[in-house]
Design a protein around this motif. Structure first.
Motif, PDB file in Angstrom:
ATOM      1  N   LEU A  17     -56.592  26.630   7.549  1.00 67.19           N
ATOM      2  CA  LEU A  17     -55.838  27.862   7.332  1.00 67.19           C
ATOM      3  C   LEU A  17     -56.768  29.038   7.045  1.00 67.19           C
ATOM      4  O   LEU A  17     -56.487  30.165   7.417  1.00 67.19           O
ATOM      5  CB  LEU A  17     -54.867  27.672   6.167  1.00 67.19           C
ATOM      6  CG  LEU A  17     -53.750  26.655   6.386  1.00 67.19           C
ATOM      7  CD1 LEU A  17     -52.944  26.477   5.108  1.00 67.19           C
ATOM      8  CD2 LEU A  17     -52.853  27.100   7.528  1.00 67.19           C
ATOM      9  N   THR A  18     -57.859  28.775   6.380  1.00 69.75           N
ATOM     10  CA  THR A  18     -58.833  29.818   6.082  1.00 69.75           C
ATOM     11  C   THR A  18     -60.146  29.163   5.708  1.00 69.75           C
ATOM     12  O   THR A  18     -60.270  27.929   5.726  1.00 69.75           O
ATOM     13  CB  THR A  18     -58.337  30.717   4.932  1.00 69.75           C
ATOM     14  OG1 THR A  18     -59.200  31.864   4.834  1.00 69.75           O
ATOM     15  CG2 THR A  18     -58.337  29.973   3.594  1.00 69.75           C
ATOM     16  N   ASP A  19     -61.131  29.981   5.385  1.00 71.14           N
ATOM     17  CA  ASP A  19     -62.411  29.438   4.942  1.00 71.14           C
ATOM     18  C   ASP A  19     -62.969  30.325   3.839  1.00 71.14           C
ATOM     19  O   ASP A  19     -62.400  31.375   3.496  1.00 71.14           O
ATOM     20  CB  ASP A  19     -63.407  29.311   6.106  1.00 71.14           C
ATOM     21  CG  ASP A  19     -63.631  30.637   6.832  1.00 71.14           C
ATOM     22  OD1 ASP A  19     -63.369  31.703   6.229  1.00 71.14           O
ATOM     23  OD2 ASP A  19     -64.068  30.606   7.985  1.00 71.14           O
ATOM     24  N   ARG A  20     -64.082  29.909   3.288  1.00 72.33           N
ATOM     25  CA  ARG A  20     -64.679  30.613   2.150  1.00 72.33           C
ATOM     26  C   ARG A  20     -65.042  32.051   2.520  1.00 72.33           C
ATOM     27  O   ARG A  20     -64.804  32.986   1.742  1.00 72.33           O
ATOM     28  CB  ARG A  20     -65.926  29.833   1.703  1.00 72.33           C
ATOM     29  CG  ARG A  20     -66.629  30.408   0.481  1.00 72.33           C
ATOM     30  CD  ARG A  20     -67.875  29.594   0.178  1.00 72.33           C
ATOM     31  NE  ARG A  20     -68.649  30.171  -0.908  1.00 72.33           N
ATOM     32  CZ  ARG A  20     -68.502  29.868  -2.183  1.00 72.33           C
ATOM     33  NH1 ARG A  20     -67.611  28.960  -2.544  1.00 72.33           N
ATOM     34  NH2 ARG A  20     -69.257  30.440  -3.108  1.00 72.33           N
ATOM     35  N   ALA A  21     -65.602  32.243   3.720  1.00 71.66           N
ATOM     36  CA  ALA A  21     -66.026  33.577   4.136  1.00 71.66           C
ATOM     37  C   ALA A  21     -64.843  34.530   4.255  1.00 71.66           C
ATOM     38  O   ALA A  21     -64.947  35.710   3.903  1.00 71.66           O
ATOM     39  CB  ALA A  21     -66.773  33.492   5.467  1.00 71.66           C
ATOM     40  N   THR A  22     -63.712  34.034   4.734  1.00 68.26           N
ATOM     41  CA  THR A  22     -62.526  34.874   4.872  1.00 68.26           C
ATOM     42  C   THR A  22     -61.998  35.297   3.511  1.00 68.26           C
ATOM     43  O   THR A  22     -61.622  36.457   3.295  1.00 68.26           O
ATOM     44  CB  THR A  22     -61.427  34.122   5.650  1.00 68.26           C
ATOM     45  OG1 THR A  22     -61.938  33.764   6.945  1.00 68.26           O
ATOM     46  CG2 THR A  22     -60.188  34.983   5.809  1.00 68.26           C
ATOM     47  N   LEU A  23     -61.976  34.371   2.575  1.00 65.66           N
ATOM     48  CA  LEU A  23     -61.533  34.699   1.224  1.00 65.66           C
ATOM     49  C   LEU A  23     -62.479  35.706   0.564  1.00 65.66           C
ATOM     50  O   LEU A  23     -62.039  36.637  -0.121  1.00 65.66           O
ATOM     51  CB  LEU A  23     -61.445  33.428   0.376  1.00 65.66           C
ATOM     52  CG  LEU A  23     -60.365  32.419   0.787  1.00 65.66           C
ATOM     53  CD1 LEU A  23     -60.572  31.091   0.054  1.00 65.66           C
ATOM     54  CD2 LEU A  23     -58.974  32.972   0.492  1.00 65.66           C
ATOM     55  N   LEU A  24     -63.770  35.536   0.793  1.00 64.29           N
ATOM     56  CA  LEU A  24     -64.748  36.445   0.211  1.00 64.29           C
ATOM     57  C   LEU A  24     -64.615  37.842   0.814  1.00 64.29           C
ATOM     58  O   LEU A  24     -64.716  38.857   0.106  1.00 64.29           O
ATOM     59  CB  LEU A  24     -66.156  35.898   0.431  1.00 64.29           C
ATOM     60  CG  LEU A  24     -67.306  36.563  -0.332  1.00 64.29           C
ATOM     61  CD1 LEU A  24     -67.056  36.517  -1.838  1.00 64.29           C
ATOM     62  CD2 LEU A  24     -68.625  35.889   0.005  1.00 64.29           C
ATOM     63  N   ALA A  25     -64.363  37.898   2.119  1.00 64.11           N
ATOM     64  CA  ALA A  25     -64.172  39.197   2.775  1.00 64.11           C
ATOM     65  C   ALA A  25     -62.937  39.902   2.233  1.00 64.11           C
ATOM     66  O   ALA A  25     -62.935  41.121   2.018  1.00 64.11           O
ATOM     67  CB  ALA A  25     -64.063  39.000   4.282  1.00 64.11           C
ATOM     68  N   SER A  49     -53.200  26.793  -3.544  1.00 62.27           N
ATOM     69  CA  SER A  49     -53.902  25.518  -3.380  1.00 62.27           C
ATOM     70  C   SER A  49     -55.009  25.628  -2.339  1.00 62.27           C
ATOM     71  O   SER A  49     -56.066  24.997  -2.473  1.00 62.27           O
ATOM     72  CB  SER A  49     -52.914  24.419  -2.990  1.00 62.27           C
ATOM     73  OG  SER A  49     -52.231  24.766  -1.793  1.00 62.27           O
ATOM     74  N   THR A  50     -54.786  26.435  -1.313  1.00 59.12           N
ATOM     75  CA  THR A  50     -55.814  26.649  -0.296  1.00 59.12           C
ATOM     76  C   THR A  50     -57.002  27.394  -0.889  1.00 59.12           C
ATOM     77  O   THR A  50     -58.160  27.062  -0.625  1.00 59.12           O
ATOM     78  CB  THR A  50     -55.238  27.443   0.889  1.00 59.12           C
ATOM     79  OG1 THR A  50     -54.127  26.733   1.437  1.00 59.12           O
ATOM     80  CG2 THR A  50     -56.286  27.656   1.964  1.00 59.12           C
ATOM     81  N   PHE A  51     -56.717  28.402  -1.704  1.00 57.74           N
ATOM     82  CA  PHE A  51     -57.790  29.149  -2.356  1.00 57.74           C
ATOM     83  C   PHE A  51     -58.661  28.214  -3.190  1.00 57.74           C
ATOM     84  O   PHE A  51     -59.898  28.254  -3.104  1.00 57.74           O
ATOM     85  CB  PHE A  51     -57.200  30.240  -3.256  1.00 57.74           C
ATOM     86  CG  PHE A  51     -58.212  30.937  -4.117  1.00 57.74           C
ATOM     87  CD1 PHE A  51     -58.872  32.050  -3.662  1.00 57.74           C
ATOM     88  CD2 PHE A  51     -58.517  30.459  -5.400  1.00 57.74           C
ATOM     89  CE1 PHE A  51     -59.824  32.685  -4.462  1.00 57.74           C
ATOM     90  CE2 PHE A  51     -59.464  31.086  -6.192  1.00 57.74           C
ATOM     91  CZ  PHE A  51     -60.126  32.206  -5.722  1.00 57.74           C
ATOM     92  N   TYR A  52     -58.018  27.355  -3.986  1.00 53.09           N
ATOM     93  CA  TYR A  52     -58.765  26.507  -4.906  1.00 53.09           C
ATOM     94  C   TYR A  52     -59.533  25.393  -4.194  1.00 53.09           C
ATOM     95  O   TYR A  52     -60.379  24.748  -4.808  1.00 53.09           O
ATOM     96  CB  TYR A  52     -57.836  25.936  -5.967  1.00 53.09           C
ATOM     97  CG  TYR A  52     -57.394  26.982  -6.967  1.00 53.09           C
ATOM     98  CD1 TYR A  52     -58.319  27.615  -7.783  1.00 53.09           C
ATOM     99  CD2 TYR A  52     -56.057  27.345  -7.070  1.00 53.09           C
ATOM    100  CE1 TYR A  52     -57.929  28.584  -8.695  1.00 53.09           C
ATOM    101  CE2 TYR A  52     -55.645  28.320  -7.983  1.00 53.09           C
ATOM    102  CZ  TYR A  52     -56.590  28.938  -8.794  1.00 53.09           C
ATOM    103  OH  TYR A  52     -56.203  29.900  -9.692  1.00 53.09           O
ATOM    104  N   ARG A  53     -59.278  25.185  -2.918  1.00 55.10           N
ATOM    105  CA  ARG A  53     -60.115  24.247  -2.154  1.00 55.10           C
ATOM    106  C   ARG A  53     -61.486  24.852  -1.882  1.00 55.10           C
ATOM    107  O   ARG A  53     -62.446  24.119  -1.609  1.00 55.10           O
ATOM    108  CB  ARG A  53     -59.424  23.866  -0.850  1.00 55.10           C
ATOM    109  CG  ARG A  53     -58.349  22.804  -1.011  1.00 55.10           C
ATOM    110  CD  ARG A  53     -58.058  22.107   0.306  1.00 55.10           C
ATOM    111  NE  ARG A  53     -57.341  22.972   1.247  1.00 55.10           N
ATOM    112  CZ  ARG A  53     -56.013  23.061   1.311  1.00 55.10           C
ATOM    113  NH1 ARG A  53     -55.254  22.365   0.484  1.00 55.10           N
ATOM    114  NH2 ARG A  53     -55.445  23.850   2.199  1.00 55.10           N
TER     115      ARG A  53
END
Length: 215
Positions: A17-25, A49-53
């Motif tokens: 659904l997403t990745d670390r780089a997308t959340l950081l951006a 829950s996706t964020f905390y992964r």
């Protein structure tokens, strides 16, 4: 049966659904002042829950974001020029990155460790001060004061304005008038944001260090 027919179909699976780089951006777009887990997940369109992964906590995201914006290219090289100029450049670089990212200064204070880039710049400046002949204590005090002065206006910033500018207005509007000369200094010298005022403070520290070095 052909070879193609006998080969089992490859299962591609569900894309992430997403990745670390997308959340950081997304966090960088929001900025430090408005950064919450809910704001980030809403912007990306994923569940908590996706964020905390990808990040165990909001603090982990803040730490990653600090490292993302406080990079080596923020700070000037310190292998050339007078130590006085290098102290001023270091303080100016600190001030400027805090100005570019509102909320960065208080976020850094809450973190258990400073970003690697700032520690590297701090080490280079202390090395330069040692080379100039300062004692280890004066080198540490001088370099750390340059950091603190660059950060200080942003530690007191809020929706009402930046700390030094608010203090300027307090002096000018005080019910018990300050001396006219002091009022003039506050009125004419404190800019908004107070970059020049901050560097004038550092120049005062530099003058004190020059006296210590000469004694």
């Amino acid at each position: 049966m052909t070879e193609t027919e006998s080969r089992p179909a490859r299962r591609t699976g569900r894309p992430p659904l997403t990745d670390r780089a997308t959340l950081l951006a997304a966090a960088r777009e929001l900025g430090f002042s408005d950064l919450t887990v809910g704001a980030v997940t809403a912007r990306v369109g994923v569940k908590y829950s996706t964020f905390y992964r990808h990040f165990p906590s909001l603090e982990a995201l803040v730490a990653a974001l600090v490292d993302d914006v406080v990079t080596d290219d923020v700070f000037p090289a310190t292998d050339e020029g007078r130590w006085q100029e290098q102290m001023l450049a270091f303080a100016a670089a600190t001030f400027d990155v805090m100005a570019e990212h509102p909320g960065l200064a208080p976020a850094m204070v809450r973190l258990p460790e400073s970003p690697d880039a700032m520690m590297s710049a701090f080490r280079r400046l202390t090395d330069r001060l040692l080379e100039a002949g300062f004692t280890a204590e004066d080198a540490a005090l001088g370099a750390s004061t340059a950091i603190h002065m660059g950060m200080q206006p942003w530690l007191t910033a809020n929706s009402s304005g930046i700390g030094d500018a608010r203090r300027r207005d307090q002096v000018l509007e005080s019910a018990e008038p300050f001396d006219a000369q002091i009022r003039s200094v506050f009125r004419d010298r404190i800019d908004d944001p107070p970059r020049s005022w901050t560097l004038s403070r550092v120049e005062l520290v530099v003058a004190g260090l020059e006296t210590r070095l000469a004694s």
